[in-house]
Motif scaffolding. Structure first.
Motif, PDB file in Angstrom:
ATOM      1  N   ARG A  66       0.820  -1.113   0.068  1.00 56.27           N
ATOM      2  CA  ARG A  66       0.011   0.022   0.049  1.00 56.27           C
ATOM      3  C   ARG A  66       0.893   1.173  -0.066  1.00 56.27           C
ATOM      4  NH1 ARG A  66      -2.803   1.233   3.986  1.00 56.27           N
ATOM      5  NH2 ARG A  66      -1.864  -0.063   5.478  1.00 56.27           N
ATOM      6  N   ALA A  67       1.933   1.132   0.812  1.00 55.05           N
ATOM      7  CA  ALA A  67       2.873   2.309   0.914  1.00 55.05           C
ATOM      8  C   ALA A  67       3.518   2.563  -0.599  1.00 55.05           C
ATOM      9  CB  ALA A  67       3.994   2.319   1.823  1.00 55.05           C
ATOM     10  N   SER A  68       3.842   1.380  -1.309  1.00 53.58           N
ATOM     11  CA  SER A  68       4.447   1.573  -2.498  1.00 53.58           C
ATOM     12  C   SER A  68       3.507   2.110  -3.540  1.00 53.58           C
ATOM     13  CB  SER A  68       5.126   0.246  -3.160  1.00 53.58           C
ATOM     14  OG  SER A  68       6.036  -0.103  -1.998  1.00 53.58           O
ATOM     15  N   ARG A  69       2.244   1.718  -3.383  1.00 54.73           N
ATOM     16  CA  ARG A  69       1.343   2.183  -4.431  1.00 54.73           C
ATOM     17  C   ARG A  69       0.418   3.164  -4.269  1.00 54.73           C
ATOM     18  NH1 ARG A  69       0.243  -3.624  -3.670  1.00 54.73           N
ATOM     19  NH2 ARG A  69      -1.377  -3.162  -2.333  1.00 54.73           N
ATOM     20  N   GLY A  70       0.734   3.984  -3.254  1.00 58.88           N
ATOM     21  CA  GLY A  70       0.153   5.307  -3.003  1.00 58.88           C
ATOM     22  C   GLY A  70      -1.114   4.923  -2.509  1.00 58.88           C
ATOM     23  N   GLU A  71      -1.370   3.922  -1.687  1.00 61.23           N
ATOM     24  CA  GLU A  71      -2.984   3.725  -1.251  1.00 61.23           C
ATOM     25  C   GLU A  71      -2.968   3.821   0.405  1.00 61.23           C
ATOM     26  OE1 GLU A  71      -3.400  -0.458  -2.276  1.00 61.23           O
ATOM     27  OE2 GLU A  71      -3.588   0.100  -4.435  1.00 61.23           O
ATOM     28  N   LEU A  72      -2.060   4.560   1.084  1.00 60.91           N
ATOM     29  CA  LEU A  72      -2.111   4.969   2.562  1.00 60.91           C
ATOM     30  C   LEU A  72      -3.288   5.858   2.628  1.00 60.91           C
ATOM     31  CD1 LEU A  72       1.700   5.402   3.322  1.00 60.91           C
ATOM     32  CD2 LEU A  72       0.388   3.372   3.528  1.00 60.91           C
ATOM     33  N   THR A  73      -3.829   5.698   3.799  1.00 61.22           N
ATOM     34  CA  THR A  73      -5.056   6.622   4.226  1.00 61.22           C
ATOM     35  C   THR A  73      -4.496   7.791   4.499  1.00 61.22           C
ATOM     36  OG1 THR A  73      -4.874   6.158   6.444  1.00 61.22           O
ATOM     37  CG2 THR A  73      -6.308   4.709   4.954  1.00 61.22           C
ATOM     38  N   ALA A  74      -5.254   8.798   4.593  1.00 57.56           N
ATOM     39  CA  ALA A  74      -5.123  10.335   4.933  1.00 57.56           C
ATOM     40  C   ALA A  74      -4.428  10.148   6.362  1.00 57.56           C
ATOM     41  CB  ALA A  74      -6.050  11.280   4.752  1.00 57.56           C
ATOM     42  N   ALA A  75      -5.100   9.339   7.398  1.00 63.63           N
ATOM     43  CA  ALA A  75      -4.311   9.239   8.638  1.00 63.63           C
ATOM     44  C   ALA A  75      -3.196   8.692   8.660  1.00 63.63           C
ATOM     45  CB  ALA A  75      -5.601   8.448   9.427  1.00 63.63           C
ATOM     46  N   GLU A  76      -3.146   7.760   7.979  1.00 62.88           N
ATOM     47  CA  GLU A  76      -1.537   7.026   7.737  1.00 62.88           C
ATOM     48  C   GLU A  76      -0.364   8.315   7.458  1.00 62.88           C
ATOM     49  OE1 GLU A  76      -2.073   2.474   6.990  1.00 62.88           O
ATOM     50  OE2 GLU A  76      -2.791   3.721   5.555  1.00 62.88           O
ATOM     51  N   GLN A  77      -0.998   8.745   6.434  1.00 59.47           N
ATOM     52  CA  GLN A  77       0.084   9.920   5.906  1.00 59.47           C
ATOM     53  C   GLN A  77       0.283  11.090   6.910  1.00 59.47           C
ATOM     54  OE1 GLN A  77      -0.292  11.198   1.591  1.00 59.47           O
ATOM     55  NE2 GLN A  77      -2.144   9.628   1.654  1.00 59.47           N
ATOM     56  N   ARG A  78      -0.584  11.306   7.766  1.00 59.68           N
ATOM     57  CA  ARG A  78      -0.306  12.382   8.759  1.00 59.68           C
ATOM     58  C   ARG A  78       0.560  11.881   9.720  1.00 59.68           C
ATOM     59  NH1 ARG A  78      -6.086  13.274   8.112  1.00 59.68           N
ATOM     60  NH2 ARG A  78      -6.388  12.064   9.845  1.00 59.68           N
ATOM     61  N   GLU A  79       0.324  10.440  10.168  1.00 57.11           N
ATOM     62  CA  GLU A  79       1.359  10.113  11.227  1.00 57.11           C
ATOM     63  C   GLU A  79       2.620   9.878  10.835  1.00 57.11           C
ATOM     64  OE1 GLU A  79       1.458   6.273  14.435  1.00 57.11           O
ATOM     65  OE2 GLU A  79      -0.224   6.529  12.687  1.00 57.11           O
ATOM     66  N   ILE A  80       2.834   9.718   9.514  1.00 58.12           N
ATOM     67  CA  ILE A  80       4.393   9.472   8.888  1.00 58.12           C
ATOM     68  C   ILE A  80       4.797  11.027   8.657  1.00 58.12           C
ATOM     69  CG2 ILE A  80       5.584   9.393   6.904  1.00 58.12           C
ATOM     70  CD1 ILE A  80       3.896   6.843   6.129  1.00 58.12           C
ATOM     71  N   GLY A  81       3.810  11.970   8.440  1.00 54.01           N
ATOM     72  CA  GLY A  81       4.269  13.385   8.624  1.00 54.01           C
ATOM     73  C   GLY A  81       4.603  13.933   7.023  1.00 54.01           C
ATOM     74  N   PHE A  82       4.615  13.041   6.082  1.00 61.63           N
ATOM     75  CA  PHE A  82       4.799  13.443   4.538  1.00 61.63           C
ATOM     76  C   PHE A  82       3.520  13.131   3.892  1.00 61.63           C
ATOM     77  CE2 PHE A  82       9.329  11.989   5.447  1.00 61.63           C
ATOM     78  CZ  PHE A  82       9.831  12.887   5.821  1.00 61.63           C
ATOM     79  N   PRO A  83       3.264  14.040   2.941  1.00 64.18           N
ATOM     80  CA  PRO A  83       2.315  13.728   1.735  1.00 64.18           C
ATOM     81  C   PRO A  83       2.886  12.577   0.825  1.00 64.18           C
ATOM     82  CG  PRO A  83       3.247  15.507   1.314  1.00 64.18           C
ATOM     83  CD  PRO A  83       3.987  15.472   2.391  1.00 64.18           C
ATOM     84  N   TRP A  84       2.165  11.417   0.559  1.00 62.08           N
ATOM     85  CA  TRP A  84       2.458  10.546  -0.465  1.00 62.08           C
ATOM     86  C   TRP A  84       3.087  10.865  -1.666  1.00 62.08           C
ATOM     87  CZ3 TRP A  84       2.062   8.278  -4.925  1.00 62.08           C
ATOM     88  CH2 TRP A  84       2.628   6.973  -5.318  1.00 62.08           C
ATOM     89  N   SER A  85       4.090  10.365  -1.965  1.00 60.39           N
ATOM     90  CA  SER A  85       4.664  10.790  -3.669  1.00 60.39           C
ATOM     91  C   SER A  85       5.479   9.495  -3.983  1.00 60.39           C
ATOM     92  CB  SER A  85       5.432  12.040  -3.420  1.00 60.39           C
ATOM     93  OG  SER A  85       6.655  11.785  -2.650  1.00 60.39           O
ATOM     94  N   PRO A  86       5.806   9.426  -5.037  1.00 58.44           N
ATOM     95  CA  PRO A  86       6.692   8.202  -5.658  1.00 58.44           C
ATOM     96  C   PRO A  86       8.063   8.539  -4.941  1.00 58.44           C
ATOM     97  CG  PRO A  86       5.301   8.871  -7.583  1.00 58.44           C
ATOM     98  CD  PRO A  86       4.860   9.903  -6.261  1.00 58.44           C
ATOM     99  N   GLU A  87       8.526   9.710  -5.012  1.00 58.75           N
ATOM    100  CA  GLU A  87       9.690  10.131  -4.349  1.00 58.75           C
ATOM    101  C   GLU A  87      10.120   9.579  -2.955  1.00 58.75           C
ATOM    102  OE1 GLU A  87       9.033  13.174  -7.615  1.00 58.75           O
ATOM    103  OE2 GLU A  87       7.604  12.193  -5.937  1.00 58.75           O
ATOM    104  N   MET A  88       8.855   9.771  -2.072  1.00 54.75           N
ATOM    105  CA  MET A  88       8.672   9.663  -0.659  1.00 54.75           C
ATOM    106  C   MET A  88       9.231   8.096  -0.608  1.00 54.75           C
ATOM    107  SD  MET A  88       5.777   9.181   2.067  1.00 54.75           S
ATOM    108  CE  MET A  88       5.388   7.402   1.422  1.00 54.75           C
TER     109      MET A  88
END
Length: 331
Positions: A77-99
């Motif tokens: 899910r992290a690789s395909r960009g399928e993380l939820t908005a809450a999961e992205q907030r916990e990481i602290g980065f908006p999802w991107s292929p570069e991430m």
């Protein structure tokens, strides 16, 4: 690859491999507090000021390597960009292929540094130390847990049976502790601020929680005692050292008061312990959020310079190998 300098060519055994991934830059929003630029500054500063480094672009960790510490569903899910908005907030980065690419390469850099350390005594990841990532989610600017992944891969490759992760970032390595909680073959040691993030701590094999405002003397005393306990209880065959810059007195998030000289003594204590017991060391940079980014970079560059000196001393002792450490229960 950037070629190493004259010292490295003349004394190949003293060349320190440094692995970088700073050209994979996350597209962060303006004003984001993560100091992305520091990684380029570390590499450029090290190239100018530390003789005998050999720079290598880090290769990305594979799905199979990541799965040594992370759930396949999370990796996918992290690789395909399928993380939820809450999961992205916990990481602290908006999802991107570069991430994703940068996170894979940061883990790959720690893997490569561990492999190189067995032949050269020490090697460095110019990023890494992503110790807040759990097996099934990321947190605190950490997507994949490079130290946990590398520790288990070194065991799978039969390079070391017992690995210690010595985490001297100001924040507890909660993700590392959780991933390795039931693994008696990896010892997790964390010196951190008791009143700092994460506010709900996990249980490492050895936690040393320090008060706000701790200075050089008390910190170094606690570290020496912790290293003695590590050796008594576990006797590792590999160290993965998270050399965070955030215990520095100029850090915005650290709450500690270590001077630059105190942090040098911290690094020297770890390298001296490794040299005394003939343990290879892979170094990662971990956190650093200085009010002035140049201060943070100076702490990291100091660690790299001391790692280079450790490599030379390691090489000088290889003619007199010590006995192999005996296995001991860490619990």
């Amino acid at each position: 690859m950037l070629q190493c300098g004259k010292l490295c060519r003349e004394k190949r055994e003293c060349c320190v491999k440094a692995y970088y991934s700073d050209h994979f830059v996350l597209p962060l929003p303006p004003g984001h507090r993560f100091p992305m630029v520091k990684y380029r500054m570390i590499r450029e500063g090290a190239a100018r000021t530390v003789p005998g480094l050999e720079f290598h672009e880090a290769m990305p960790a594979s799905d199979g390597e990541l799965a040594l510490a992370h759930h396949p569903d999370y990796i996918g899910r992290a690789s395909r960009g399928e993380l939820t908005a809450a999961e992205q907030r916990e990481i602290g980065f908006p999802w991107s292929p570069e991430m994703v690419e940068r996170s894979r390469r940061s883990s790959g850099a720690t893997i490569a540094a561990c492999r190189a350390a067995f032949s050269e005594g020490v090697a460095v990841n110019l990023a890494g130390g992503t110790h807040h990532a759990y097996g099934d989610h990321g947190a605190g600017f950490c997507v994949f847990n490079d130290a946990a992944i590398a520790a288990r891969l070194m065991q799978a490759e039969r390079r070391a049976a017992r690995v210690a992760i010595v985490d001297l970032d100001v924040h507890q390595g909660n993700g590392t502790a959780a991933i390795l909680a039931r693994d008696d073959s990896v010892f997790t040691l964390s010196l951190h601020g008791q009143n700092n993030y994460p506010f709900e701590k996990e249980q490492s094999d050895l936690d040393v929680a320090l008060p706000d405002g701790v200075g050089d003397e008390d910190y170094l005393c606690a570290l020496q005692q912790a290293l003695a306990t590590l050796q008594q209880r576990f006797a590792p065959q590999l160290l993965i050292y998270l050399a965070g810059a955030d215990p520095h007195e100029g850090d915005r998030l650290g709450k500690m008061k270590l001077s630059l000289a105190g942090l040098a003594a911290r690094d020297q204590a770890v390298f001296s312990y490794a040299r005394e017991h003939e343990i290879p060391v892979a170094v990662t940079m971990a956190g650093g959020y200085g009010r002035e980014i140049e201060q943070t970079v100076a702490v990291h560059l100091q660690t790299i310079r001391l790692a280079s000196l450790h490599a030379a001393r390691w090489s000088s002792r290889q003619a007199e190998p010590g006995p192999a450490p005996m296995m001991e229960n860490k619990k």
